[in-house]
Design a protein around this motif. Structure first.
Motif, short mmCIF file in Angstrom:
data_model
loop_
_atom_site.label_atom_id
_atom_site.label_comp_id
_atom_site.label_asym_id
_atom_site.label_seq_id
_atom_site.Cartn_x
_atom_site.Cartn_y
_atom_site.Cartn_z
N THR A 106 0.85 -1.20 0.00
CA THR A 106 0.00 0.00 0.00
C THR A 106 0.88 1.25 0.00
N THR A 107 0.28 2.37 -0.32
CA THR A 107 1.02 3.63 -0.28
C THR A 107 1.47 3.93 1.14
N GLU A 108 0.64 3.58 2.13
CA GLU A 108 1.00 3.80 3.53
C GLU A 108 2.26 3.01 3.90
N LEU A 109 2.27 1.72 3.53
CA LEU A 109 3.44 0.90 3.84
C LEU A 109 4.66 1.39 3.08
N MET A 110 4.50 1.68 1.79
CA MET A 110 5.65 2.13 0.99
C MET A 110 6.25 3.42 1.55
N ALA A 111 5.41 4.33 2.06
CA ALA A 111 5.94 5.56 2.66
C ALA A 111 6.85 5.21 3.84
N CYS A 112 6.43 4.27 4.66
CA CYS A 112 7.25 3.86 5.81
C CYS A 112 8.54 3.18 5.36
N LEU A 113 8.43 2.24 4.41
CA LEU A 113 9.60 1.51 3.94
C LEU A 113 10.61 2.46 3.28
N LEU A 114 10.11 3.40 2.49
CA LEU A 114 11.01 4.33 1.80
C LEU A 114 11.67 5.29 2.78
N MET A 115 10.95 5.69 3.83
CA MET A 115 11.58 6.56 4.82
C MET A 115 12.68 5.80 5.57
N ALA A 116 12.43 4.54 5.90
CA ALA A 116 13.47 3.73 6.54
C ALA A 116 14.68 3.61 5.62
N LYS A 117 14.44 3.40 4.33
CA LYS A 117 15.53 3.22 3.36
C LYS A 117 16.37 4.49 3.22
N ILE A 118 15.73 5.65 3.07
CA ILE A 118 16.52 6.87 2.92
C ILE A 118 17.31 7.15 4.20
N ASN A 119 16.72 6.86 5.36
CA ASN A 119 17.47 7.08 6.60
C ASN A 119 18.65 6.13 6.71
N ALA A 120 18.53 4.91 6.18
CA ALA A 120 19.68 3.99 6.16
C ALA A 120 20.79 4.57 5.27
N PHE A 121 20.40 5.11 4.11
CA PHE A 121 21.39 5.74 3.23
C PHE A 121 22.08 6.92 3.93
N LEU A 122 21.28 7.79 4.54
CA LEU A 122 21.82 8.99 5.17
C LEU A 122 22.73 8.64 6.35
N LYS A 123 22.35 7.66 7.13
CA LYS A 123 23.19 7.22 8.25
C LYS A 123 24.52 6.69 7.73
N ASN A 124 24.47 5.91 6.68
CA ASN A 124 25.67 5.33 6.08
C ASN A 124 26.59 6.41 5.49
N GLU A 125 26.01 7.53 5.11
CA GLU A 125 26.78 8.62 4.50
C GLU A 125 27.24 9.64 5.54
N GLY A 126 27.33 9.20 6.78
CA GLY A 126 27.88 10.06 7.83
C GLY A 126 26.88 10.56 8.84
N GLY A 127 25.60 10.36 8.59
CA GLY A 127 24.58 10.76 9.56
C GLY A 127 24.45 12.26 9.75
N ILE A 128 24.88 13.05 8.78
CA ILE A 128 24.77 14.51 8.89
C ILE A 128 23.31 14.94 8.80
N LEU A 129 22.54 14.24 7.96
CA LEU A 129 21.12 14.54 7.76
C LEU A 129 20.28 13.33 8.14
N HIS A 130 19.01 13.58 8.41
CA HIS A 130 18.03 12.49 8.54
C HIS A 130 16.71 12.97 7.96
N CYS A 131 15.91 12.02 7.52
CA CYS A 131 14.62 12.33 6.93
C CYS A 131 13.59 12.46 8.04
N THR A 132 12.91 13.60 8.08
CA THR A 132 11.89 13.83 9.10
C THR A 132 10.48 13.62 8.57
N GLU A 133 10.33 13.66 7.24
CA GLU A 133 9.01 13.46 6.64
C GLU A 133 9.18 12.95 5.22
#
Length: 176
Positions: A106-133
């Motif tokens: 569902t769109t609801e689930l995909m929003a959650c999965l994609l937010m987790a994925k981008i935060n994994a990328f950002l953490k791996n790239e030094g954790g300077i940023l994180h996705c808040t929405e």
């Protein structure tokens, strides 16, 4: 606090087999817009020189590559969808283009999965940023916005390994 906001369009196909509606059980597609809102993990005053926590190019590079190369024109299926077994048996090379989700994609689930994925990328790239929405526009009239910890909403799985949405790699499933 300054926030970075990026939007990317992608086309996708999916089907919902667990009773959302009969019309959604037939494979169909959407042209979606995903928008992410990023903030500095440790907010600080701008330095009077570069005046940014990180460049736009660096902040969005991995994410846009993931959307363009992995999500765009991919098929989204539940982990128990019989079509997934069909692809694995008859077209295993094409099965690599299937986003596999815990239950209906569902769109609801995909929003959650994609937010987790981008935060994994950002953490791996030094954790300077994180996705808040993260917002995911399925149609011009239907959008899901998510903020918070996506792990509080993603269905639990029986798997003993780290699922694809928690890994800072380009995976979209846990298929072997």
């Amino acid at each position: 606090m300054p926030e970075l906001v990026f939007t990317r369009r992608f086309s996708m196909g999916h089907r919902l087999i667990h009773g959302a509606s009969e019309s959604c059980a037939v494979p169909h597609g959407h042209n979606e817009l995903v928008t992410v809102r990023l903030t500095a993990t440790t907010p600080a005053r701008l330095d009077g020189q570069g005046n940014m926590a990180i460049s736009f190019q660096q902040a969005k590079g991995t994410w846009h590559r993931f959307v363009d190369e992995k999500l765009d024109h991919a098929l989204q299926l539940a982990d128990d969808d019989p079509l997934l077994d069909w692809f694995l048996t008859h077209e295993p090379a094409r099965a690599r283009r299937i986003v596999v989700t815990p239950g209906d994609p569902t769109t609801e689930l995909m929003a959650c999965l994609l937010m987790a994925k981008i935060n994994a990328f950002l953490k791996n790239e030094g954790g300077i940023l994180h996705c808040t929405e993260l917002s995911l526009q399925e149609t011009p009239t239907n959008t899901v916005c998510f903020s918070g910890d996506p792990e509080d909403f993603i269905p639990r799985t029986a798997s003993t390994h780290t699922p694809w949405w928690q890994r800072a790699d380009m995976s979209i499933s846990d298929l072997s």
